[in-house]
Design a protein around this motif. Structure first.
Motif, PDB file in Angstrom:
ATOM      1  N   PRO A 177     -48.053  -2.482  50.018  1.00 49.38           N
ATOM      2  CA  PRO A 177     -46.867  -2.190  49.206  1.00 49.38           C
ATOM      3  C   PRO A 177     -45.627  -2.902  49.728  1.00 49.38           C
ATOM      4  CG  PRO A 177     -48.053  -0.174  49.754  1.00 49.38           C
ATOM      5  CD  PRO A 177     -48.659  -1.280  50.577  1.00 49.38           C
ATOM      6  N   ALA A 178     -44.786  -3.326  48.793  1.00 52.90           N
ATOM      7  CA  ALA A 178     -43.523  -3.959  49.171  1.00 52.90           C
ATOM      8  C   ALA A 178     -42.682  -2.956  49.957  1.00 52.90           C
ATOM      9  CB  ALA A 178     -42.776  -4.426  47.927  1.00 52.90           C
ATOM     10  N   LEU A 179     -41.921  -3.470  50.890  1.00 54.29           N
ATOM     11  CA  LEU A 179     -41.045  -2.604  51.678  1.00 54.29           C
ATOM     12  C   LEU A 179     -39.985  -1.977  50.792  1.00 54.29           C
ATOM     13  CD1 LEU A 179     -40.456  -4.882  54.802  1.00 54.29           C
ATOM     14  CD2 LEU A 179     -42.059  -2.977  54.584  1.00 54.29           C
ATOM     15  N   LYS A 180     -39.586  -0.783  51.151  1.00 56.25           N
ATOM     16  CA  LYS A 180     -38.522  -0.095  50.414  1.00 56.25           C
ATOM     17  C   LYS A 180     -37.238  -0.135  51.225  1.00 56.25           C
ATOM     18  CE  LYS A 180     -41.864   2.766  48.230  1.00 56.25           C
ATOM     19  NZ  LYS A 180     -42.129   3.647  47.242  1.00 56.25           N
ATOM     20  N   ASN A 181     -36.138   0.026  50.538  1.00 55.22           N
ATOM     21  CA  ASN A 181     -34.815   0.072  51.181  1.00 55.22           C
ATOM     22  C   ASN A 181     -34.549  -1.160  52.046  1.00 55.22           C
ATOM     23  OD1 ASN A 181     -34.438   2.676  50.050  1.00 55.22           O
ATOM     24  ND2 ASN A 181     -35.602   3.567  51.748  1.00 55.22           N
ATOM     25  N   THR A 182     -34.787  -2.322  51.476  1.00 54.77           N
ATOM     26  CA  THR A 182     -34.608  -3.563  52.252  1.00 54.77           C
ATOM     27  C   THR A 182     -33.177  -4.095  52.209  1.00 54.77           C
ATOM     28  OG1 THR A 182     -35.318  -4.868  50.343  1.00 54.77           O
ATOM     29  CG2 THR A 182     -37.003  -4.266  51.968  1.00 54.77           C
ATOM     30  N   LYS A 183     -32.310  -3.478  51.414  1.00 60.75           N
ATOM     31  CA  LYS A 183     -30.934  -3.987  51.310  1.00 60.75           C
ATOM     32  C   LYS A 183     -30.197  -3.960  52.641  1.00 60.75           C
ATOM     33  CE  LYS A 183     -30.335  -2.964  46.455  1.00 60.75           C
ATOM     34  NZ  LYS A 183     -29.637  -2.212  45.432  1.00 60.75           N
ATOM     35  N   ASN A 184     -30.539  -2.996  53.478  1.00 58.71           N
ATOM     36  CA  ASN A 184     -29.874  -2.880  54.775  1.00 58.71           C
ATOM     37  C   ASN A 184     -30.668  -3.538  55.898  1.00 58.71           C
ATOM     38  OD1 ASN A 184     -27.739  -1.395  53.670  1.00 58.71           O
ATOM     39  ND2 ASN A 184     -28.909   0.502  53.821  1.00 58.71           N
ATOM     40  N   MET A 185     -31.718  -4.294  55.541  1.00 59.53           N
ATOM     41  CA  MET A 185     -32.552  -4.958  56.546  1.00 59.53           C
ATOM     42  C   MET A 185     -32.303  -6.455  56.528  1.00 59.53           C
ATOM     43  SD  MET A 185     -36.140  -3.008  55.771  1.00 59.53           S
ATOM     44  CE  MET A 185     -37.043  -3.693  57.115  1.00 59.53           C
ATOM     45  N   SER A 186     -32.310  -7.060  57.681  1.00 55.50           N
ATOM     46  CA  SER A 186     -32.207  -8.515  57.746  1.00 55.50           C
ATOM     47  C   SER A 186     -33.559  -9.114  57.351  1.00 55.50           C
ATOM     48  CB  SER A 186     -31.836  -8.961  59.164  1.00 55.50           C
ATOM     49  OG  SER A 186     -32.923  -8.733  60.046  1.00 55.50           O
ATOM     50  N   VAL A 187     -33.553 -10.399  57.072  1.00 55.48           N
ATOM     51  CA  VAL A 187     -34.792 -11.102  56.756  1.00 55.48           C
ATOM     52  C   VAL A 187     -35.768 -10.984  57.927  1.00 55.48           C
ATOM     53  CG1 VAL A 187     -35.782 -13.399  56.364  1.00 55.48           C
ATOM     54  CG2 VAL A 187     -33.733 -12.690  55.105  1.00 55.48           C
ATOM     55  N   THR A 188     -35.260 -11.121  59.137  1.00 57.87           N
ATOM     56  CA  THR A 188     -36.111 -11.017  60.326  1.00 57.87           C
ATOM     57  C   THR A 188     -36.751  -9.640  60.420  1.00 57.87           C
ATOM     58  OG1 THR A 188     -34.718 -12.628  61.471  1.00 57.87           O
ATOM     59  CG2 THR A 188     -36.150 -11.240  62.848  1.00 57.87           C
ATOM     60  N   GLU A 189     -35.978  -8.601  60.150  1.00 65.03           N
ATOM     61  CA  GLU A 189     -36.521  -7.232  60.188  1.00 65.03           C
ATOM     62  C   GLU A 189     -37.588  -7.035  59.114  1.00 65.03           C
ATOM     63  OE1 GLU A 189     -32.990  -4.274  61.625  1.00 65.03           O
ATOM     64  OE2 GLU A 189     -32.660  -5.341  59.739  1.00 65.03           O
ATOM     65  N   GLN A 190     -37.345  -7.580  57.925  1.00 63.64           N
ATOM     66  CA  GLN A 190     -38.336  -7.460  56.851  1.00 63.64           C
ATOM     67  C   GLN A 190     -39.634  -8.150  57.233  1.00 63.64           C
ATOM     68  OE1 GLN A 190     -37.013  -8.131  52.734  1.00 63.64           O
ATOM     69  NE2 GLN A 190     -34.924  -7.991  53.490  1.00 63.64           N
ATOM     70  N   LYS A 191     -39.535  -9.368  57.745  1.00 64.68           N
ATOM     71  CA  LYS A 191     -40.745 -10.097  58.139  1.00 64.68           C
ATOM     72  C   LYS A 191     -41.478  -9.364  59.258  1.00 64.68           C
ATOM     73  CE  LYS A 191     -39.120 -14.290  58.841  1.00 64.68           C
ATOM     74  NZ  LYS A 191     -39.031 -15.761  58.983  1.00 64.68           N
ATOM     75  N   LYS A 192     -40.734  -8.789  60.183  1.00 66.82           N
ATOM     76  CA  LYS A 192     -41.353  -8.056  61.293  1.00 66.82           C
ATOM     77  C   LYS A 192     -42.136  -6.851  60.761  1.00 66.82           C
ATOM     78  CE  LYS A 192     -40.430  -5.697  65.613  1.00 66.82           C
ATOM     79  NZ  LYS A 192     -39.449  -5.136  66.517  1.00 66.82           N
ATOM     80  N   LYS A 193     -41.535  -6.068  59.874  1.00 64.95           N
ATOM     81  CA  LYS A 193     -42.213  -4.882  59.331  1.00 64.95           C
ATOM     82  C   LYS A 193     -43.428  -5.270  58.499  1.00 64.95           C
ATOM     83  CE  LYS A 193     -38.480  -1.552  59.416  1.00 64.95           C
ATOM     84  NZ  LYS A 193     -38.932  -0.316  59.974  1.00 64.95           N
ATOM     85  N   GLU A 194     -43.283  -6.309  57.672  1.00 64.74           N
ATOM     86  CA  GLU A 194     -44.436  -6.786  56.896  1.00 64.74           C
ATOM     87  C   GLU A 194     -45.541  -7.269  57.835  1.00 64.74           C
ATOM     88  OE1 GLU A 194     -42.050  -8.309  52.895  1.00 64.74           O
ATOM     89  OE2 GLU A 194     -42.616  -9.759  54.432  1.00 64.74           O
ATOM     90  N   GLY A 195     -45.147  -7.966  58.888  1.00 67.01           N
ATOM     91  CA  GLY A 195     -46.114  -8.465  59.861  1.00 67.01           C
ATOM     92  C   GLY A 195     -46.878  -7.339  60.537  1.00 67.01           C
ATOM     93  N   GLU A 196     -46.183  -6.263  60.890  1.00 67.88           N
ATOM     94  CA  GLU A 196     -46.840  -5.108  61.508  1.00 67.88           C
ATOM     95  C   GLU A 196     -47.888  -4.516  60.573  1.00 67.88           C
ATOM     96  OE1 GLU A 196     -43.529  -2.571  62.423  1.00 67.88           O
ATOM     97  OE2 GLU A 196     -42.950  -3.762  64.181  1.00 67.88           O
ATOM     98  N   LEU A 197     -47.517  -4.362  59.298  1.00 67.13           N
ATOM     99  CA  LEU A 197     -48.457  -3.807  58.319  1.00 67.13           C
ATOM    100  C   LEU A 197     -49.662  -4.720  58.134  1.00 67.13           C
ATOM    101  CD1 LEU A 197     -45.865  -2.598  55.645  1.00 67.13           C
ATOM    102  CD2 LEU A 197     -47.230  -1.146  57.187  1.00 67.13           C
ATOM    103  N   LEU A 198     -49.410  -5.993  58.094  1.00 65.85           N
ATOM    104  CA  LEU A 198     -50.474  -6.978  57.908  1.00 65.85           C
ATOM    105  C   LEU A 198     -51.425  -7.014  59.103  1.00 65.85           C
ATOM    106  CD1 LEU A 198     -51.797  -9.444  56.560  1.00 65.85           C
ATOM    107  CD2 LEU A 198     -50.001 -10.829  57.576  1.00 65.85           C
TER     108      LEU A 198
END
Length: 157
Positions: free
Chosen positions: A39-60
């Motif tokens: 699933p796509a991350l939620k509440n990404t407006k307050n996250m940096s691109v680096t934080e988003q990639k890190k969280k997606e990477g953890e899930l992956l």
């Protein structure tokens, strides 16, 4: 051999879903194929691109096993024509690779830990496509590859 396609975020367009479903059903006649949607991350407006990639990477990375051969679909990866891609798949089958895992990343690409874990990167094109369209293009190319390997009349050169 088993092939899994992992993607981040669901496909929403009906015409794309119909096409993906069509080729996934056809693929099952040739190979053990499955797809997993993170699933796509939620509440990404307050996250940096680096934080988003890190969280997606953890899930992956939670879905990847040590024995998996991980291939990222990445714009910086190696490009293939359809016949060469079928030969690439055949080469992996001949090497007795048990599980090929292809991954379509999120909108900003992959975290560095995912790149570090990857065995290879391939690119579908130098052009940029939506992640949803890539899912259709990739499943069609997988299907095309197996028809080439079987000498079936789907692909024309």
């Amino acid at each position: 051999m088993k092939i899994t396609l992992i993607q981040i975020g669901k496909t929403e367009e009906k015409y794309l879903l119909e096409g993906i479903d069509k080729f996934e059903k056809r693929l099952k006649h040739y190979i053990n194929f499955s797809s997993i949607t993170i699933p796509a991350l939620k509440n990404t407006k307050n996250m940096s691109v680096t934080e988003q990639k890190k969280k997606e990477g953890e899930l992956l990375l939670k879905l990847i096993h040590n024995s998996d051969h991980l291939i990222l679909l990445d714009e910086q990866g190696k490009e293939f024509g359809s016949s060469a891609f079928s030969a690439y798949l055949n080469n992996h089958m001949n090497k007795a690779v048990q599980h090929l895992v292809f991954v379509i990343g999120g909108p900003y690409g992959f975290d560095s830990r995912v790149y570090d874990r990857a065995n290879e990167k391939i690119s579908l094109s130098k052009m940029t496509f939506s992640h949803q369209m890539v899912r259709l293009f990739f499943t069609e190319q997988l299907y095309r590859s197996f028809t080439i390997l079987k000498g079936e009349p789907y692909h024309h050169e």
